[in-house]
Design a protein around this motif. Sequence first.
Motif, PDB file in Angstrom:
ATOM      1  N   ASP A  18       0.808  -1.224   0.000  1.00 41.63           N
ATOM      2  CA  ASP A  18       0.000   0.000   0.000  1.00 41.63           C
ATOM      3  C   ASP A  18       0.842   1.275   0.000  1.00 41.63           C
ATOM      4  OD1 ASP A  18       0.988   0.073   2.575  1.00 41.63           O
ATOM      5  OD2 ASP A  18      -0.948  -0.245   3.556  1.00 41.63           O
ATOM      6  N   SER A  19       2.173   1.117  -0.104  1.00 39.40           N
ATOM      7  CA  SER A  19       3.112   2.253  -0.182  1.00 39.40           C
ATOM      8  C   SER A  19       3.126   3.109   1.075  1.00 39.40           C
ATOM      9  CB  SER A  19       2.786   3.136  -1.404  1.00 39.40           C
ATOM     10  OG  SER A  19       2.880   2.387  -2.599  1.00 39.40           O
ATOM     11  N   MET A  20       2.634   2.590   2.169  1.00 36.97           N
ATOM     12  CA  MET A  20       2.651   3.310   3.441  1.00 36.97           C
ATOM     13  C   MET A  20       3.821   2.818   4.296  1.00 36.97           C
ATOM     14  SD  MET A  20       0.337   5.561   3.430  1.00 36.97           S
ATOM     15  CE  MET A  20      -1.170   6.010   2.566  1.00 36.97           C
ATOM     16  N   PRO A  21       4.456   3.711   5.072  1.00 32.48           N
ATOM     17  CA  PRO A  21       5.680   3.325   5.782  1.00 32.48           C
ATOM     18  C   PRO A  21       5.467   2.468   7.024  1.00 32.48           C
ATOM     19  CG  PRO A  21       5.155   5.624   6.209  1.00 32.48           C
ATOM     20  CD  PRO A  21       4.200   5.160   5.153  1.00 32.48           C
ATOM     21  N   TYR A  22       4.283   2.544   7.633  1.00 33.86           N
ATOM     22  CA  TYR A  22       4.071   1.835   8.893  1.00 33.86           C
ATOM     23  C   TYR A  22       2.839   0.937   8.827  1.00 33.86           C
ATOM     24  CZ  TYR A  22       7.391   5.204  10.780  1.00 33.86           C
ATOM     25  OH  TYR A  22       8.510   5.956  11.006  1.00 33.86           O
ATOM     26  N   VAL A  86       3.456  -1.292  16.383  1.00 37.71           N
ATOM     27  CA  VAL A  86       3.856  -0.498  15.217  1.00 37.71           C
ATOM     28  C   VAL A  86       5.034  -1.192  14.529  1.00 37.71           C
ATOM     29  CG1 VAL A  86       4.583   1.769  14.399  1.00 37.71           C
ATOM     30  CG2 VAL A  86       3.139   1.590  16.450  1.00 37.71           C
ATOM     31  N   ILE A  87       4.921  -1.348  13.207  1.00 35.94           N
ATOM     32  CA  ILE A  87       5.975  -2.017  12.440  1.00 35.94           C
ATOM     33  C   ILE A  87       6.409  -1.092  11.309  1.00 35.94           C
ATOM     34  CG2 ILE A  87       6.590  -4.026  11.038  1.00 35.94           C
ATOM     35  CD1 ILE A  87       3.432  -4.226  13.097  1.00 35.94           C
ATOM     36  N   GLU A  88       7.708  -0.848  11.205  1.00 33.75           N
ATOM     37  CA  GLU A  88       8.245  -0.096  10.074  1.00 33.75           C
ATOM     38  C   GLU A  88       8.393  -1.073   8.910  1.00 33.75           C
ATOM     39  OE1 GLU A  88      11.772   3.163   9.160  1.00 33.75           O
ATOM     40  OE2 GLU A  88      11.805   1.994  11.020  1.00 33.75           O
ATOM     41  N   LYS A  89       7.586  -0.889   7.887  1.00 30.57           N
ATOM     42  CA  LYS A  89       7.428  -1.914   6.854  1.00 30.57           C
ATOM     43  C   LYS A  89       8.671  -2.124   5.997  1.00 30.57           C
ATOM     44  CE  LYS A  89       3.181  -1.770   4.976  1.00 30.57           C
ATOM     45  NZ  LYS A  89       1.911  -1.145   4.521  1.00 30.57           N
ATOM     46  N   LYS A  90       9.487  -1.099   5.864  1.00 25.14           N
ATOM     47  CA  LYS A  90      10.692  -1.277   5.041  1.00 25.14           C
ATOM     48  C   LYS A  90      11.684  -2.250   5.684  1.00 25.14           C
ATOM     49  CE  LYS A  90      13.415   2.651   6.815  1.00 25.14           C
ATOM     50  NZ  LYS A  90      14.043   3.952   6.462  1.00 25.14           N
ATOM     51  N   ASN A 223      14.755  -6.602  13.854  1.00 21.92           N
ATOM     52  CA  ASN A 223      16.093  -7.217  13.924  1.00 21.92           C
ATOM     53  C   ASN A 223      16.153  -8.269  15.030  1.00 21.92           C
ATOM     54  OD1 ASN A 223      17.194  -5.700  11.824  1.00 21.92           O
ATOM     55  ND2 ASN A 223      17.643  -3.992  13.202  1.00 21.92           N
ATOM     56  N   SER A 224      15.422  -8.001  16.113  1.00 22.61           N
ATOM     57  CA  SER A 224      15.417  -8.951  17.223  1.00 22.61           C
ATOM     58  C   SER A 224      14.546 -10.157  16.933  1.00 22.61           C
ATOM     59  CB  SER A 224      14.924  -8.258  18.500  1.00 22.61           C
ATOM     60  OG  SER A 224      13.543  -7.950  18.402  1.00 22.61           O
ATOM     61  N   GLU A 225      13.726 -10.026  15.876  1.00 16.00           N
ATOM     62  CA  GLU A 225      12.835 -11.133  15.517  1.00 16.00           C
ATOM     63  C   GLU A 225      13.526 -12.137  14.620  1.00 16.00           C
ATOM     64  OE1 GLU A 225       9.474 -11.408  16.512  1.00 16.00           O
ATOM     65  OE2 GLU A 225      10.075  -9.846  17.878  1.00 16.00           O
TER      66      GLU A 225
END
Length: 226
Positions: A18-22, A86-90, A223-225
């Motif tokens: 969806d081109s959204m960052p979060y 909240v997840i930063e999708k990039k 990163n921790s995942e």
Amino acid sequence: MNKTFNYYCDESTHLERDSMPYMLISYVCVPINQVRAHSAYIKRLKEKYYFKGEIKWSNVSKSQYPFYSELIEYFFGMDINFRAVVIEKKKIDNTKEGFSYDDFYFKMYWQLLYHKMDLEHSHNIYLDIKDTCSAKKIEKLGTILKVHFDKIRTIQPIHSYESNLMQLTDLLMGAINYNLRGLNKVIAKTQLIEKIKKQSGMALDNSTRKSENKFNLFFIDLNSEK
């Protein structure tokens, strides 16, 4: 004493392309014996301000700001809790072997619910119906959760127009998403975000303490995942 809590869950900009960052997944949680009173109060508040339709972050405007402002005050003054993951999708690594975005989505719902549920109490989980796939997603989520929670009474899809508390989830989650994207195009939205920051004492751009119950934010460190 065993208590029962209702969780009104919703998601925002959660689609893979969806081109959204979060990506945000959130809930509003209330004791079941308070649901009717909270819903009735919000209904009266709507009538007070001649508010029509659903409470939605996308609908916040100058003319409706007094209604939304008083609703935020009510939320912070009452026994209603909010939590968002909240997840930063990039940072989502979809190149990993066996990666499935649907599986990732369910894992994030697990993160939302698991860490704050009291296993001594019973829970009803309501999810906003988004599309024709909602029923299958909810069935799978229910299967996953019930393996670990024997006191989930209900996992059920509902339409947001059926629940003022589900609509409140949309409002709070939308404010966080808007703030993270640094948007300030609508003055009423910016003012409402500032009100939430003041009432919560939080900047809305990082994780709160895990013990925070009223307004809990969890920014996933992918990163921790790994």
